[in-house]
Design a protein around this motif. Structure first.
Motif, PDB file in Angstrom:
ATOM      1  N   TYR A 158      44.334 -16.069  31.750  1.00  0.00           N
ATOM      2  CA  TYR A 158      44.086 -17.422  32.240  1.00  0.00           C
ATOM      3  C   TYR A 158      42.819 -17.961  31.586  1.00  0.00           C
ATOM      4  CZ  TYR A 158      47.614 -16.470  35.771  1.00  0.00           C
ATOM      5  OH  TYR A 158      48.792 -16.172  36.407  1.00  0.00           O
ATOM      6  N   ARG A 214      34.772  -8.179  42.998  1.00  0.00           N
ATOM      7  CA  ARG A 214      35.851  -8.967  42.411  1.00  0.00           C
ATOM      8  C   ARG A 214      36.402  -9.955  43.422  1.00  0.00           C
ATOM      9  NH1 ARG A 214      40.715  -5.422  40.602  1.00  0.00           N
ATOM     10  NH2 ARG A 214      39.037  -4.201  39.657  1.00  0.00           N
ATOM     11  N   THR A 215      37.027 -10.988  42.874  1.00  0.00           N
ATOM     12  CA  THR A 215      37.726 -11.974  43.685  1.00  0.00           C
ATOM     13  C   THR A 215      39.130 -12.123  43.089  1.00  0.00           C
ATOM     14  OG1 THR A 215      37.145 -13.900  42.340  1.00  0.00           O
ATOM     15  CG2 THR A 215      35.528 -13.178  43.969  1.00  0.00           C
ATOM     16  N   GLU A 216      39.936 -12.984  43.659  1.00  0.00           N
ATOM     17  CA  GLU A 216      41.270 -13.210  43.112  1.00  0.00           C
ATOM     18  C   GLU A 216      41.194 -13.822  41.712  1.00  0.00           C
ATOM     19  OE1 GLU A 216      43.693 -15.500  45.663  1.00  0.00           O
ATOM     20  OE2 GLU A 216      43.730 -14.018  47.298  1.00  0.00           O
ATOM     21  N   GLU A 217      40.147 -14.567  41.446  1.00  0.00           N
ATOM     22  CA  GLU A 217      40.040 -15.258  40.165  1.00  0.00           C
ATOM     23  C   GLU A 217      39.267 -14.479  39.112  1.00  0.00           C
ATOM     24  OE1 GLU A 217      39.157 -16.733  43.072  1.00  0.00           O
ATOM     25  OE2 GLU A 217      41.071 -17.789  43.337  1.00  0.00           O
ATOM     26  N   ARG A 264      38.658 -13.410  34.824  1.00  0.00           N
ATOM     27  CA  ARG A 264      39.230 -12.157  34.341  1.00  0.00           C
ATOM     28  C   ARG A 264      39.298 -12.109  32.822  1.00  0.00           C
ATOM     29  NH1 ARG A 264      41.490  -9.014  38.245  1.00  0.00           N
ATOM     30  NH2 ARG A 264      41.597  -9.955  40.322  1.00  0.00           N
TER      31      ARG A 264
END
Length: 273
Positions: free
Chosen positions: A209, A65-68, A19
């Motif tokens: 992150y 998209r993914t969670e990460e 992200r």
């Protein structure tokens, strides 16, 4: 002379990107400089000294998209900008592209479709602000935080004193023209406290992150109002323009603190180059 080098690149295939990608941009810059001259990359790794560069994150279109993070769409360009506060460093960086037109991110080749160079001399920055103005805005495009001495907690509001004294210190570190004396810095600090304030803002905090590390910063926009039409007024506007090259606050070399200056309508617009 501040220099900005912007690349438009196309990935050879879809690739996962986190992200927040500012630290990937910094890795690209240091990799390029290491290929050109390893001693320069080593010099830029020195701790506790102001760094003469900043970067933006990778800007790209995603196809999922993914969670990460996101899956980059290789049919659309991926853009990144590298800003140099001394033009000799920009010259070294550009030498890499005399012989190569691609970069590697993770295990994926990114082919450079276009390379754009924009520069302003330090005197040019003064010429862009020909006279004092009563207000301007800063858009904080990526998370921004300001260090606070004596604590690990960060300051999460664009206070005028903290923002513009931070920029003045960077200016003094790298300007090849006018610099501000210790006495002038003290005078400017008092001036900011007395004559500059935040008239409105729309801000929110965002966690970025970076692998196993993370940091919180604010994004959004803020309007500054100035009550005195003197030379320090003009200095403040010049420093706000300079921020578009230097970034603002902590981890500015890793894509934090990317800003954009907005002059109030009806006031002298900046000169484009």
């Amino acid at each position: 002379m501040p220099v900005e080098v912007s690349l438009d690149m196309f990935a050879e295939r879809p690739v996962f990107l986190p992200r927040f990608t500012g630290y990937l941009s910094r890795g690209l810059l240091l990799h390029v400089l290491r290929r050109v001259d390893p001693s320069i990359s080593e010099f830029l790794h020195r701790p506790d000294v102001p760094k003469p560069y900043s970067v933006t994150p990778l800007w790209f279109k995603s196809k999922g998209r993914t969670e990460e993070g996101f899956i980059l769409d290789p049919t659309h360009p991926c853009r990144v900008s590298f800003r140099f506060l001394k033009d000799d460093l920009a010259h070294f960086f550009l030498r890499y592209f005399y012989e190569s037109s691609s970069l590697l991110i993770y295990d994926t080749v990114f082919n450079v479709a276009s390379l754009t160079v924009n520069s302003r001399s330090y005197p040019n920055l003064w010429e862009e602000i020909p006279k004092p103005i009563d207000s301007f805005g800063l858009r904080f495009k990526t998370p921004t935080y300001l260090a606070t001495m004596g604590t690990d907690f960060h300051y999460l509001f664009p206070d005028p004193q903290r923002i513009f004294l931070n920029l003045m210190r960077l200016w003094n570190s790298f300007s090849d023209g006018r610099r501000f004396s210790k006495e002038e810095v003290g005078e400017y600090k008092d001036w900011l406290l007395k004559y500059v304030g935040v008239s409105k803002h729309r801000l929110q905090t965002r966690i970025a992150y970076m692998g196993e590390k993370k940091a919180t910063g604010f994004i959004g926009w803020v309007a500054y109002e100035m009550k005195e039409m003197d030379e320090w007024n003009r200095v403040t506007c010049v420093l706000a323009r300079y921020a578009e090259y230097s970034n603002i606050g902590g981890n500015r070399t890793g894509g934090f603190g990317v800003t954009e200056l907005k002059i109030k309508p009806g006031k002298p617009p900046p000169t484009s180059t």
